[in-house]
Design an enzyme around this catalytic site. Sequence first.
Site, PDB file in Angstrom:
ATOM      1  N   LYS A 138       0.829  -1.188   0.007  1.00 21.14           N
ATOM      2  CA  LYS A 138       0.248  -0.135  -0.112  1.00 21.14           C
ATOM      3  C   LYS A 138       0.928   1.259  -0.053  1.00 21.14           C
ATOM      4  O   LYS A 138       2.001   1.274   0.403  1.00 21.14           O
ATOM      5  CB  LYS A 138      -1.016   0.001   1.144  1.00 21.14           C
ATOM      6  N   TYR A 224      -4.873   3.540   6.021  1.00 18.85           N
ATOM      7  CA  TYR A 224      -5.558   2.746   6.875  1.00 18.85           C
ATOM      8  C   TYR A 224      -6.764   3.311   7.653  1.00 18.85           C
ATOM      9  O   TYR A 224      -7.788   2.685   7.968  1.00 18.85           O
ATOM     10  CB  TYR A 224      -4.395   2.580   8.150  1.00 18.85           C
TER      11      TYR A 224
HETATM   12  P1  NAD Z   1      12.338   1.456   3.198  1.00 16.65           P
HETATM   13  O1  NAD Z   1      12.785   3.018   2.792  1.00 16.65           O
HETATM   14  O2  NAD Z   1      12.701   0.827   4.237  1.00 16.65           O
HETATM   15  O3  NAD Z   1      12.656   0.674   2.013  1.00 16.65           O
HETATM   16  C1  NAD Z   1      12.640   0.977   0.689  1.00 16.65           C
HETATM   17  C2  NAD Z   1      13.317   0.082  -0.146  1.00 16.65           C
HETATM   18  O4  NAD Z   1      13.367   0.472  -1.576  1.00 16.65           O
HETATM   19  C3  NAD Z   1      14.894   0.034   0.289  1.00 16.65           C
HETATM   20  O5  NAD Z   1      15.345  -1.138   0.252  1.00 16.65           O
HETATM   21  C4  NAD Z   1      15.487   0.631  -0.796  1.00 16.65           C
HETATM   22  O6  NAD Z   1      16.856   0.497  -1.080  1.00 16.65           O
HETATM   23  C5  NAD Z   1      14.644   0.415  -2.025  1.00 16.65           C
HETATM   24  N1  NAD Z   1      14.850   1.566  -3.237  1.00 16.65           N
HETATM   25  C6  NAD Z   1      14.775   1.369  -4.327  1.00 16.65           C
HETATM   26  N2  NAD Z   1      14.695   2.400  -4.943  1.00 16.65           N
HETATM   27  C7  NAD Z   1      14.622   3.513  -4.333  1.00 16.65           C
HETATM   28  C8  NAD Z   1      14.756   4.787  -4.251  1.00 16.65           C
HETATM   29  N3  NAD Z   1      14.709   5.511  -5.656  1.00 16.65           N
HETATM   30  N4  NAD Z   1      14.390   5.692  -3.191  1.00 16.65           N
HETATM   31  C9  NAD Z   1      14.350   5.105  -2.021  1.00 16.65           C
HETATM   32  N5  NAD Z   1      14.483   3.612  -1.831  1.00 16.65           N
HETATM   33  C10 NAD Z   1      14.518   2.935  -2.731  1.00 16.65           C
HETATM   34  O7  NAD Z   1      10.608   1.575   2.982  1.00 16.65           O
HETATM   35  P2  NAD Z   1       9.684   0.387   3.748  1.00 16.65           P
HETATM   36  O8  NAD Z   1       9.229   1.002   4.945  1.00 16.65           O
HETATM   37  O9  NAD Z   1      10.187  -0.852   3.573  1.00 16.65           O
HETATM   38  O10 NAD Z   1       8.307   0.642   2.642  1.00 16.65           O
HETATM   39  C11 NAD Z   1       8.175   0.086   1.404  1.00 16.65           C
HETATM   40  C12 NAD Z   1       6.827  -0.120   1.176  1.00 16.65           C
HETATM   41  O11 NAD Z   1       6.069  -0.844   1.671  1.00 16.65           O
HETATM   42  C13 NAD Z   1       6.043   1.217   1.125  1.00 16.65           C
HETATM   43  O12 NAD Z   1       5.346   1.234  -0.099  1.00 16.65           O
HETATM   44  C14 NAD Z   1       5.349   1.121   2.089  1.00 16.65           C
HETATM   45  O13 NAD Z   1       4.159   1.858   2.186  1.00 16.65           O
HETATM   46  C15 NAD Z   1       5.143  -0.213   2.515  1.00 16.65           C
HETATM   47  N6  NAD Z   1       4.942  -0.461   3.837  1.00 16.65           N
HETATM   48  C16 NAD Z   1       3.727  -1.419   4.211  1.00 16.65           C
HETATM   49  C17 NAD Z   1       3.773  -1.538   5.345  1.00 16.65           C
HETATM   50  C18 NAD Z   1       2.104  -2.426   6.027  1.00 16.65           C
HETATM   51  O14 NAD Z   1       2.108  -2.623   7.156  1.00 16.65           O
HETATM   52  N7  NAD Z   1       1.522  -2.737   4.977  1.00 16.65           N
HETATM   53  C19 NAD Z   1       4.547  -1.336   6.580  1.00 16.65           C
HETATM   54  C20 NAD Z   1       5.622  -0.537   5.869  1.00 16.65           C
HETATM   55  C21 NAD Z   1       5.718  -0.271   4.753  1.00 16.65           C
END
Ligand code: NAD
Length: 379
Positions: A138, A224
């Site tokens: 999401k 959410y």
């Molecule tokens: P994060 O920043 O921790 O991780 C992002 C990942 O994408 C990293 O590994 C990064 O290296 C990679 N990436 C690739 N290209 C990138 C760029 N151009 N800029 C930045 N990062 C890049 O983020 P996250 O918290 O893991 O979130 C990732 C996705 O998951 C989001 O869409 C977020 O909404 C979703 N999410 C959902 C939940 C849930 O409960 N369903 C919880 C957290 C995150």
Amino acid sequence: MKTITRRNFNTVIAKGMGGAALLSAAPFACAMGTSQDKKKLGIALVGLGSYSTYQLAPALQDTQHCYLAGIVTGTLEKEKAWADKYGIPAKNIYNYQNFDDIANNEDIDVVYVVLPNSMHAEFSIRAAQAGKHVICEKPMGISVEECDAIIDACKKAGVKLGMGYRLHSEPYTQQVKKFVKGKTFGDIQFVSAEAAYRSTGNPDQWRLDKSLSGGGALMNMGVYAVQSAIYGTGENPISVSAQEFSTRPEYFKDTDETIMAQFEFPSGAVGNISTSHNFNANSMYVSGTSGWFQLQPANNYGPLSGRTSKGDEIKFPHESQQKLQMDDFAKHVLFGEPNKAPGDMGKRDMMIVEAIYESISKGGQKIPLDFAPGFGFGG
Ligand code: NAD
């Protein structure tokens, strides 16, 4: 020892210590998958950031119907670290450039896109074109147009599409839906939902960069709150009016800080949602003609907690929501069980997000919404 099954604890509302006793008796399925085990679907995680590292990969060690088969990462050091930690063979490790070769990899059945929001559409579409089932985090994309493109690509490729909406697989949210459907508290008249946290970290993070996030609090936590308003009433809204508040423009240069929105529902119920990157809030409250119930917290990783006007505590044993969610999607693919969070749900939410931004841009004007009844409701 008496085994508590998921089937019966879904229906239990335990009071006080009873709930604690259930918690301690919660079974944990511990079946590690291998690529030889064709009863389990192989999942490849795309994007090894915080959510993949701390929630999804650990949950995939406990799932019964799927396992961590592969990874897709742009960071060379992560390839080795993940291969060592999870025993992922080199042939199941991809980067963003050679990702499309995954089409030839029989170990991988499902691609789970866990990248910044603006990359969801590209990688979901590429995964579908590679013939893989897709789980998309999401928000589904950063526009309704992107959601349509993902849905179309999956349809064209004949693959299944699910959203990473973990709450639909966990018992508290399922209990909310049961209360609403069964009119346990009469006809629903009001819902309030809050999903927010205070962001003070790196101002250059992608969540504060509109080109990567598509928006601020609303795109992140707001989804959410929108979801809670819908399953808290059992209806899709027919209109929304919204307001934006800003107190730290030097930090939130590019994205929304706080948004509140009011919904009208076809039954006459009304709702209010709040989402923010400036304050902490995590709850939902639903009021019907004969009582109320609430969850607080309502949408974090759990354990969630709740109570009702009847004096009951809403309490279930805690299990990883991500484990439940990925197993539910795998059962949808393997056995044709209902898709609890289908692509239409992600698209519907994005339609509401766009209407909220439109309302704000028009000074809080009421924006009509016209969904077919039940559109986007999962199974
Ligand atoms: P994060 O920043 O921790 O991780 C992002 C990942 O994408 C990293 O590994 C990064 O290296 C990679 N990436 C690739 N290209 C990138 C760029 N151009 N800029 C930045 N990062 C890049 O983020 P996250 O918290 O893991 O979130 C990732 C996705 O998951 C989001 O869409 C977020 O909404 C979703 N999410 C959902 C939940 C849930 O409960 N369903 C919880 C957290 C995150």
